[in-house]
Motif scaffolding. Sequence first.
Motif, PDB file in Angstrom:
ATOM      1  N   ASP A  69       0.820  -1.220   0.000  1.00 30.81           N
ATOM      2  CA  ASP A  69       0.000   0.000   0.000  1.00 30.81           C
ATOM      3  C   ASP A  69       0.853   1.268   0.000  1.00 30.81           C
ATOM      4  N   LYS A 113      -0.843  -4.322  -7.137  1.00 33.55           N
ATOM      5  CA  LYS A 113      -2.254  -4.482  -6.755  1.00 33.55           C
ATOM      6  C   LYS A 113      -2.670  -5.940  -6.818  1.00 33.55           C
ATOM      7  N   SER A 114      -2.268  -6.620  -7.885  1.00 31.68           N
ATOM      8  CA  SER A 114      -2.598  -8.036  -8.030  1.00 31.68           C
ATOM      9  C   SER A 114      -1.976  -8.869  -6.920  1.00 31.68           C
ATOM     10  N   ASN A 146      -9.074  -6.668  -6.167  1.00 28.88           N
ATOM     11  CA  ASN A 146      -7.697  -6.451  -6.623  1.00 28.88           C
ATOM     12  C   ASN A 146      -7.244  -7.492  -7.646  1.00 28.88           C
ATOM     13  N   LYS A 193      -1.143  -7.786  -3.958  1.00 31.62           N
ATOM     14  CA  LYS A 193      -1.838  -7.458  -2.717  1.00 31.62           C
ATOM     15  C   LYS A 193      -3.106  -8.291  -2.580  1.00 31.62           C
ATOM     16  N   GLU A 226       2.002  -0.429 -11.235  1.00 32.35           N
ATOM     17  CA  GLU A 226       1.231  -0.412  -9.996  1.00 32.35           C
ATOM     18  C   GLU A 226       0.222  -1.564 -10.000  1.00 32.35           C
ATOM     19  N   GLY A 227      -0.230  -1.961 -11.208  1.00 31.65           N
ATOM     20  CA  GLY A 227      -1.175  -3.061 -11.324  1.00 31.65           C
ATOM     21  C   GLY A 227      -0.610  -4.377 -10.834  1.00 31.65           C
TER      22      GLY A 227
END
Length: 405
Positions: free
Chosen positions: A63, A81-82, A114, A84, A77-78
């Motif tokens: 985060d 996110k994945s 996510n 996470k 950033e993707g």
Amino acid sequence: MKRILLAIAIVLNCCALAKAQEQLLIRMQEKINENERIFRELIQNGKYKEAEVPMLELINLLDTTTIYKIESLHLSEGVLKSQKGVFQYDLACCYALQGEKKQALAVLGKSVDNGYNDYNNMLNDGDLKSLHKDKKYQQLLAVVKERMPIEVLRRTNAYNREDDTAIPEFQYQPMQHPNLQLVREYFRLDTIPGIGNELEHIKNILHFVHDNIRHNGSNRTICEFDAIDIYNYYKATGNGVNCRQLAISLCDMYLAMGYKARVVTCLSADPNDYECHVINTVYSETLHKWLYVDPTMDAWVMDETGMMLSIAEVRERLVNNMPLVLCETANWNHESPQTEEYYLRTYMAKNLYYFVCKSRSFFNQESIYRGTQNEDVRLVPVGFDNNNYNCATTTNPDVFWAIPQ
């Protein structure tokens, strides 16, 4: 729960990074590895409450990090996110094991938001058993089912056989080249059984690579990317090599024996999925077509009559839910037998969305030290928008899989 390595590790293995940036990635990966180790130990010992802490730390790490802003790392950033989403899934399992259903469902929802996409794992995960009858769980499961690789592949757009966009002509180094003669002599390829039968010979060279060079997808191999150097690296260090280096080794050996062959990078529809698989295609004069061969898994694929299939045919049969037969030899490092259901309908279904090949197949075709120039060419379905590979592109499979001249 399902443990997977962060995509950062793959980027680290594939990119030449500046020292400081590399150390930044290494420290991040070390933190992830350590927290996952602690998490696993606590879960195994039934200490579910304590296990929340290392997983919450990892979620907070992703985060708050700005590592994706370093352009040279090519880390979106993707991707974070994945990843996470995977950590949130594990945290949801932790809550479910404590009977905290409301928290478990809330965090599981965030995981799905996510991009969590492992339907079979979520469906069969005993850690989530207490949630299975809940309406929200069923709704989340339905979302994840739509993300199954086989479902994504079946929803893909068709190819366009009328596409006449020019792409580089595929070329294959002749077996008389001195480097390929050296490969032939070094590995004594003429002595491999089955030379009297083209298909058996193709299979036996595949077996030879699989049996003599171990796979390790996370190892950062330091050597030239040719069959001889890769083989000697493994023998000298005992460290396995990744799927690309196995495919390069097999390609060199096929070329050395006079077979037209390519290294084929098989990729996912998800631009944030950096986990691809690299296999080979080799042209059979007997069957008059390209064949699917995978040195990492010692695998080829057949139809219901036993006919060996091409990569294009395997993809088409997956899309149309037609029978596929995985060879009996399919395995990982002689430790894990592969099944048709997992290997083809899950793992390869994800990685058969689009393809990238080098325009020229030759000895040491992807040298990382000699600055070898070799263009990428990709085959994508109509309307596919993904710039992970910025190269010559066609939507015409007849051009991409053209019979070699």
